[in-house]
Scaffold this active site. Structure first.
Site, PDB file in Angstrom:
ATOM      1  N   TYR A 150       0.836  -1.215  -0.138  1.00 19.81           N
ATOM      2  CA  TYR A 150       0.072   0.120  -0.137  1.00 19.81           C
ATOM      3  C   TYR A 150       0.773   1.129   0.045  1.00 19.81           C
ATOM      4  CZ  TYR A 150      -3.577   3.485   1.603  1.00 19.81           C
ATOM      5  OH  TYR A 150      -4.397   4.461   1.719  1.00 19.81           O
ATOM      6  N   LYS A 154       1.140   4.235  -2.979  1.00 18.09           N
ATOM      7  CA  LYS A 154       0.878   5.655  -2.395  1.00 18.09           C
ATOM      8  C   LYS A 154       1.995   6.646  -2.853  1.00 18.09           C
ATOM      9  CE  LYS A 154      -3.469   5.211  -1.784  1.00 18.09           C
ATOM     10  NZ  LYS A 154      -4.491   5.985  -2.623  1.00 18.09           N
TER      11      LYS A 154
END
Length: 244
Positions: A150, A154
């Site tokens: 994740y 990002k």
């Protein structure tokens, strides 16, 4: 006159959480908003809240045909697009050693590929004064145990804004990143429970999780002409988590 009067916006992942809060603020500020999400039941519920200044289109950002259908709908009904909030994302805790190819594919398809094509396919409808808002995360800056996939996705979103700002030179279209910290969405509250929320809240100097409306307020700022000299920037709405 409200800041977004007459503007046409699209918010992916706009049926719940941060996306819905941003869509609501856009509507409150005078925009007409298209919300795009996978679950029709969530879209129906969101529309009941947003009212007549919103329209729902069901689909997934990882499906290019769905994105084509979204933008064809906007082109047919409105003819242009002023604001794109590429907000749809996915991710959860998974430590090194347990990561699978399937997990990698999911993070890539939604957070990277989905963000890329949400923006790229919108460009023919956008012009001078357009604002693109990418939803990043404090995790893209900090090391967060168990969130490597994740966080990496990002970090890629953050770099999209840097490079796309250069690609968009001469168009009058701006692109910025809105990076929340832990936010008290319904999904987060259900997943974390009271004790888990407290753990996340204690990680930032304000000692609480953000409310979705706080993130939506900053999204409206980035969508409006109040941020007209901002591009390639990251606005952290994280209670100071990634700043100290």
């Amino acid at each position: 006159m409200s800041r977004l009067t007459g503007k046409i916006a699209v918010v992916t992942g706009g049926a719940t959480g941060i996306g819905l809060a941003a869509a609501q603020r856009f509507v409150d500020e005078g925009a007409f908003v298209y919300i795009f999400s996978r679950r029709q039941d969530a879209l129906d519920k969101a529309l009941a809240t947003l009212g007549s200044q919103a329209r729902a289109v069901q689909g997934s950002v990882s499906n290019l045909d769905d994105l084509d259908r979204l933008y064809e709908t906007i082109k047919k009904e409105r003819g242009r697009l002023d604001i794109v909030m590429a907000n749809a994302g996915t991710g959860g805790p998974l430590k090194l050693g347990a990561i699978t190819v399937e997990h990698c594919d999911e993070a890539y398809e939604t957070n990277i590929k989905g963000t890329l094509f949400t923006v790229q396919k919108a460009l023919p409808l956008m012009g001078k004064g357009g604002s693109i808002i990418l939803t990043g995360s404090s995790a893209g800056t900090t090391g967060s145990p168990g969130f490597s996939l994740y966080a990496a996705s990002k970090a890629a979103v953050r770099n999209f804004a840097r490079t796309w700002a250069e690609d968009l030179v001469g168009t009058g279209i701006r692109v910025n990143v809105l990076s929340p910290g832990p936010t008290a969405t319904e999904l987060a509250k259900a997943a974390l429970g009271e004790e888990g929320q407290k753990v996340f809240a204690d990680q930032n100097p304000l000692r609480r999780m953000a409310e979705t409306v706080e993130i939506g307020a900053v999204a409206a700022f980035l969508a409006s002409d109040d941020s007209s000299f901002m591009t390639a920037s990251e606005v952290a709405v994280d209670g100071g988590l990634a700043q100290i």
